[in-house]
Design an enzyme around this catalytic site. Structure first.
Site, short mmCIF file in Angstrom:
data_model
loop_
_atom_site.label_atom_id
_atom_site.label_comp_id
_atom_site.label_asym_id
_atom_site.label_seq_id
_atom_site.Cartn_x
_atom_site.Cartn_y
_atom_site.Cartn_z
N ASP A 64 0.82 -1.29 -0.06
CA ASP A 64 -0.24 0.01 0.08
C ASP A 64 0.84 1.64 0.13
O ASP A 64 1.15 1.43 0.55
CB ASP A 64 -1.06 0.11 1.07
CG ASP A 64 -2.18 0.82 1.10
OD1 ASP A 64 -1.94 2.04 0.13
OD2 ASP A 64 -3.09 0.92 2.39
N TYR A 154 -6.35 16.38 -7.01
CA TYR A 154 -6.10 15.25 -8.06
C TYR A 154 -4.91 16.31 -9.00
O TYR A 154 -4.29 16.30 -9.41
CB TYR A 154 -7.42 14.69 -8.50
CG TYR A 154 -6.66 13.53 -9.57
CD1 TYR A 154 -5.99 13.12 -9.17
CD2 TYR A 154 -7.27 14.03 -10.83
CE1 TYR A 154 -5.32 12.23 -10.08
CE2 TYR A 154 -6.81 13.35 -12.07
CZ TYR A 154 -6.23 12.11 -11.79
OH TYR A 154 -5.23 11.76 -12.56
N LYS A 158 -1.46 15.81 -10.00
CA LYS A 158 -0.34 15.83 -11.14
C LYS A 158 0.47 16.67 -11.82
O LYS A 158 1.01 16.39 -12.84
CB LYS A 158 -1.97 15.54 -12.05
CG LYS A 158 -2.72 14.27 -12.21
CD LYS A 158 -1.38 12.91 -11.49
CE LYS A 158 -2.17 11.45 -10.94
NZ LYS A 158 -0.83 10.81 -11.32
#
Ligand SMILES: NC(=O)c1ccc[n+]([C@@H]2O[C@H](COP(=O)([O-])OP(=O)(O)OC[C@H]3O[C@@H](n4cnc5c(N)ncnc54)[C@H](OP(=O)(O)O)[C@@H]3O)[C@@H](O)[C@H]2O)c1
Length: 214
Positions: A64, A154, A158
Site C-alpha cells: 500500500d 487531484y 498531477k
C-alpha cells in the site's frame, strides 16, 4: 527495450488499467517485471499469465503506497535486481466540491500520487545515474496543466508529477537516464469509478501505454 532499460522493470499500479497495460507491453519486450500494487490475487494471476508465455521472471511486491515507509521496503525488495526502468503508474483521483472533501482521503491521495512517486523516483534515479542507464515513466494527466475546479487536489497532484518529470528530463539526460511524463486524457480503467468522475470520450489503457514509449 531490454538492452536499454532491462533486464528488470519496476511497475507500480500494475494490477489495473494503464500500469497493467504497460507491464504487459514490457513483458512482450522480454523485460523481467517487479509488479507492485495492493491486489495480491490479481498480481498472482498476472505473474502466472506472463512468466511462461514470455519467458520472463516476475516478482510481486504487495504494497500500500499510501503507507509511510512503504517505498523504502519496496526499494529494498529490488536491491538484488538489475533494474533499468521505473514505471510509476499507481495513483487515484478524487472529485467534487473541495469544501466537502475528506481530508484523510486527500492525504492518502497525496501519499500515493506524490510522496511515494517522489521516493521511488529519488531512489531509482540515484541507481540509474550511477549505472549511466535507465528510464523513468511518471503518470501525470491532462488535468495537471491548469487548475481544475471540482477535482482541485487531484489536478494539483498531477501538476506536481508533470513539473517534476519535465525538470528531471533535463537534469538526468546527461547521466544517461530518460524521463517522461505520460499525461493522458480520460482513459478507460478503474480510475473514474474510484474518483467518482463521470467521463465522456475515453482512451483505452492500451492506447496510453503505446504512447508512453521512451
Ligand atoms: N484513467 C484516467 O482517466 C487517467 C487519466 C490520466 C492519468 N491517469 C493516471 O494514470 C495512473 C493509473 O490510473 P488508471 O487509470 O490505470 O487507474 P486504475 O485502473 O484505477 O489503476 C490504478 C492502479 O494504482 C494502484 N493503486 C491505487 N492506490 C494504491 C495504493 N494505495 N497503493 C498501491 N497501489 C495503488 C491500483 O492497484 P491496487 O488497487 O491493486 O492497489 C491500480 O493498479 C494514475 O496515476 C492516474 O492518476 C488516469
Amino acid at each position: 527495450m531490454r538492452t536499454r532499460y532491462g533486464p528488470w522493470a519496476v511497475v507500480t499500479g500494475a494490477s489495473s488499467g494503464i500500469g497493467r497495460e504497460m507491464a504487459l507491453k514490457l513483458a512482450e519486450e522480454g523485460l523481467n517485471l517487479v509488479l507492485v500494487a495492493r491486489s495480491q490475487a490479481v498480481l498472482e494471476q498476472m505473474a502466472k499469465d506472463l512468466r511462461d508465455p514470455y519467458g520472463i521472471e516476475v516478482r510481486l511486491v504487495i504494497k500500500d503506497l499510501a503507507v509511510e515507509m512503504s517505498v523504502n521496503s519496496l526499494v529494498a525488495q529490488t536491491d538484488d535486481l538489475d533494474v533499468g526502468l521505473l514505471v510509476a503508474a499507481a495513483g487515484f483521483g478524487t472529485s467534487g466540491v473541495f469544501l466537502n472533501s475528506q481530508l484523510e482521503q486527500e492525504m492518502e491521495m497525496l501519499n500515493v500520487n506524490c510522496r511515494s512517486l517522489l521516493g521511488l523516483t529519488w531512489h531509482f534515479s540515484q541507481r540509474f545515474a550511477q549505472q549511466q542507464r535507465g528510464g523513468i515513466v511518471l503518470m501525470s494527466s491532462i488535468v495537471g496543466f491548469q487548475g481544475m475546479p471540482f477535482a482541485a487536489h487531484y489536478a494539483a497532484t498531477k501538476a506536481y508529477v508533470q513539473t517534476l518529470a519535465e525538470a528531471l528530463y533535463v537534469e538526468l539526460a546527461p547521466k544517461g537516464v530518460d524521463v517522461i511524463a505520460s499525461a493522458p486524457g480520460p482513459t478507460n480503467s478503474g480510475f473514474s469509478d474510484r474518483a467518482g468522475m463521470k467521463v465522456g470520450k475515453v482512451l483505452s489503457a492500451g492506447e496510453v501505454a503505446d504512447s508512453a514509449s521512451i
